[in-house]
Design a protein around this motif. Structure first.
Motif, short mmCIF file in Angstrom:
data_model
loop_
_atom_site.label_atom_id
_atom_site.label_comp_id
_atom_site.label_asym_id
_atom_site.label_seq_id
_atom_site.Cartn_x
_atom_site.Cartn_y
_atom_site.Cartn_z
N ARG A 160 0.81 -0.92 -0.20
CA ARG A 160 0.62 0.31 -0.49
C ARG A 160 1.46 1.09 -0.01
O ARG A 160 0.44 2.15 -0.66
CB ARG A 160 -1.34 0.22 1.00
CG ARG A 160 -1.61 -1.35 0.93
CD ARG A 160 -3.03 -1.27 0.17
NE ARG A 160 -3.65 0.47 0.36
CZ ARG A 160 -4.56 0.96 0.95
NH1 ARG A 160 -4.88 -0.46 2.05
NH2 ARG A 160 -4.56 1.94 1.30
N HIS A 161 1.93 1.05 0.09
CA HIS A 161 3.13 2.46 0.11
C HIS A 161 2.91 3.18 -1.05
O HIS A 161 2.45 4.46 -0.75
CB HIS A 161 4.34 1.99 0.33
CG HIS A 161 4.55 0.94 1.77
ND1 HIS A 161 6.02 0.47 1.99
CD2 HIS A 161 4.04 1.36 2.66
CE1 HIS A 161 6.33 0.60 3.71
NE2 HIS A 161 4.86 0.50 3.82
N ALA A 162 2.71 2.45 -2.22
CA ALA A 162 2.83 3.66 -3.54
C ALA A 162 1.73 4.32 -3.32
O ALA A 162 1.32 5.46 -3.56
CB ALA A 162 2.83 2.90 -5.11
N ASP A 163 0.53 3.21 -2.94
CA ASP A 163 -0.88 4.03 -3.37
C ASP A 163 -1.49 4.99 -2.58
O ASP A 163 -2.00 6.07 -2.35
CB ASP A 163 -2.43 3.05 -3.61
CG ASP A 163 -2.06 1.85 -4.39
OD1 ASP A 163 -1.47 2.60 -5.34
OD2 ASP A 163 -2.57 0.34 -4.52
N ALA A 164 -0.72 5.36 -0.84
CA ALA A 164 -1.13 6.00 0.02
C ALA A 164 0.34 7.19 0.18
O ALA A 164 0.18 7.84 0.74
CB ALA A 164 -0.89 5.36 1.76
N ALA A 165 1.20 7.14 -0.55
CA ALA A 165 2.73 8.08 -0.26
C ALA A 165 1.98 9.59 -0.35
O ALA A 165 2.76 10.61 0.49
CB ALA A 165 3.53 7.19 -1.78
N ILE A 166 1.02 9.63 -1.40
CA ILE A 166 0.62 11.19 -1.25
C ILE A 166 0.01 11.58 0.06
O ILE A 166 0.18 12.61 0.56
CB ILE A 166 -0.17 10.91 -2.16
CG1 ILE A 166 -0.54 13.19 -2.53
CG2 ILE A 166 -1.54 11.03 -2.48
CD1 ILE A 166 -1.25 13.36 -3.50
N TRP A 167 -1.13 10.54 0.45
CA TRP A 167 -1.56 11.16 1.91
C TRP A 167 -0.40 10.51 2.95
O TRP A 167 -0.36 11.69 4.10
CB TRP A 167 -2.64 9.88 2.07
CG TRP A 167 -3.62 9.87 1.52
CD1 TRP A 167 -3.62 8.80 0.09
CD2 TRP A 167 -4.43 10.72 0.29
NE1 TRP A 167 -5.03 9.24 -0.90
CE2 TRP A 167 -5.17 10.48 -1.02
CE3 TRP A 167 -4.62 12.51 1.27
CZ2 TRP A 167 -6.27 10.88 -0.81
CZ3 TRP A 167 -6.09 12.85 0.59
CH2 TRP A 167 -6.90 12.28 -0.33
N VAL A 168 0.86 10.04 2.69
CA VAL A 168 1.83 10.50 3.72
C VAL A 168 2.20 11.19 3.81
O VAL A 168 2.70 11.88 4.55
CB VAL A 168 2.56 8.46 4.00
CG1 VAL A 168 3.39 8.80 4.37
CG2 VAL A 168 1.68 7.57 3.93
N MET A 169 2.81 12.10 2.70
CA MET A 169 3.77 13.06 2.09
C MET A 169 2.83 14.35 2.69
O MET A 169 3.11 15.25 3.79
CB MET A 169 3.53 13.54 0.97
CG MET A 169 3.97 12.25 0.27
SD MET A 169 6.39 12.36 1.22
CE MET A 169 6.54 14.18 0.48
N ILE A 170 1.16 14.29 2.26
CA ILE A 170 0.44 15.27 3.51
C ILE A 170 0.45 15.56 4.87
O ILE A 170 0.34 16.34 5.39
CB ILE A 170 -0.41 15.07 2.85
CG1 ILE A 170 -0.82 15.52 1.14
CG2 ILE A 170 -1.98 16.67 3.27
CD1 ILE A 170 -1.93 15.42 0.09
#
Length: 305
Positions: A160-170
């Motif tokens: 799930r890291h790639a899909d959630a990367a943008i939310w993790v960054m935010i």
């Protein structure tokens, strides 16, 4: 009614200051162009760099079209995966701005809420909020963002890291930058709560929550707007830094920072365009945001009018 409102806005001090400042006008023009390019990326790009079916490996590492060996189809050349760099920059700029705006919104919402509570209630609530803020200020912002990013990636499964990367960054950037909003709003709230209109609202039986939202909040938003403008540039830079370190956006969905990291790996092999052009766009974006923020800070300062 509308024309009168427009006339008042045109004749306001901020509008006069904007017309007088050539730095503000140029910065605004650059930001409008960059925002429009990011918003219209699917229509301006010649290919979708995230679509593997549109990539041809035989076209990898082509120089810009005006350099010997360049291809007219690729204005700024291609990278190692045969992605059109012009299209990649448009989509990367879009991702960087999404992360920047969303993280600033998160930080502002959290900081304003905590600053209002701390400044209005005082006592133990204020002390607890400010001690947490002091702890965060004792660490470099990038380290706090790396910590939040690492915890989030540790909780999520690897697939799930790639899909959630943008939310993790935010989340990582937003939780790093809320302290400035909280401290600013807290100080302004402590001044405003002593004024007559707040005392009158209390006498009339208005609840503390309504006083904070409808009376105090509108009077403390001026400095917050300046902080948010400057923090947008810092958020984009933080995202680029995390992506450059390899813990931000994945290579399959590159932001400007990811493109710079990928290009830096091949810089000394002669593929200079992959790192130069995304870096130039990042510099222009952050510089324009910071210059506009500096102008806005001066325009909203009554001592400079």
């Amino acid at each position: 009614m509308i024309s009168a409102t427009l006339n008042r806005a045109y004749e306001s001090d901020i509008a006069w200051s904007f017309r007088k400042s050539w730095v503000a006008r140029i910065s605004s023009l650059l930001l409008i162009v960059l925002f429009a390019a990011a918003l219209l990326a699917p229509y301006l790009a010649t290919q979708n760099p995230y679509d593997i079916s549109q990539l041809f490996l035989l076209d990898s590492e082509l120089p810009p079209s005006w350099v010997a060996g360049g291809d007219p189809r690729y204005l700024l050349g291609t990278d190692q995966q045969a992605r059109d760099l012009y299209s990649s920059i448009l989509y990367g700029l879009r991702l960087s701005l999404i992360v920047g705006f969303a993280s600033v919104a998160l930080a502002a919402a959290l900081g304003i809420s905590l600053g209002l509570l701390g400044g209005f209630l005082g006592g133990m609530v204020d002390g607890a909020i400010m001690r947490v803020a002091d702890i965060l200020l004792s660490f470099p912002a990038i380290l706090v963002a790396l910590l939040v990013n690492g915890i989030a990636r540790g909780v999520l499964p690897p697939e799930r890291h790639a899909d959630a990367a943008i939310w993790v960054m935010i989340l990582a950037i937003g939780l790093t930058n809320w302290v400035q909003y909280a401290r600013t709003v807290r100080g302004s709230t402590m001044v405003e709560r002593q004024k007559e209109y707040v005392q009158a609202a209390r006498i009339n039986g208005v609840s503390g929550l309504n006083i904070m939202i409808h009376h105090i909040l509108p009077n403390v938003l001026g400095p917050v707007l300046v902080i948010a403008t400057i923090n947008l540039g810092m958020a984009v830079l933080t995202e680029a830094t995390l992506s450059f370190l390899g813990v931000g956006m994945p290579a399959t969905q590159p932001s400007l920072g990811t493109l710079i990291r990928i290009g830096n790996e091949y810089l000394f092999s002669g593929v200079w365009w992959v790192v130069i052009f995304p870096s130039a766009v990042l510099v222009i974006l952050v510089l324009a945001v910071n210059l506009l923020g500096d102008w806005l800070r001066d325009a909203l300062n009554p001592k400079l009018r």
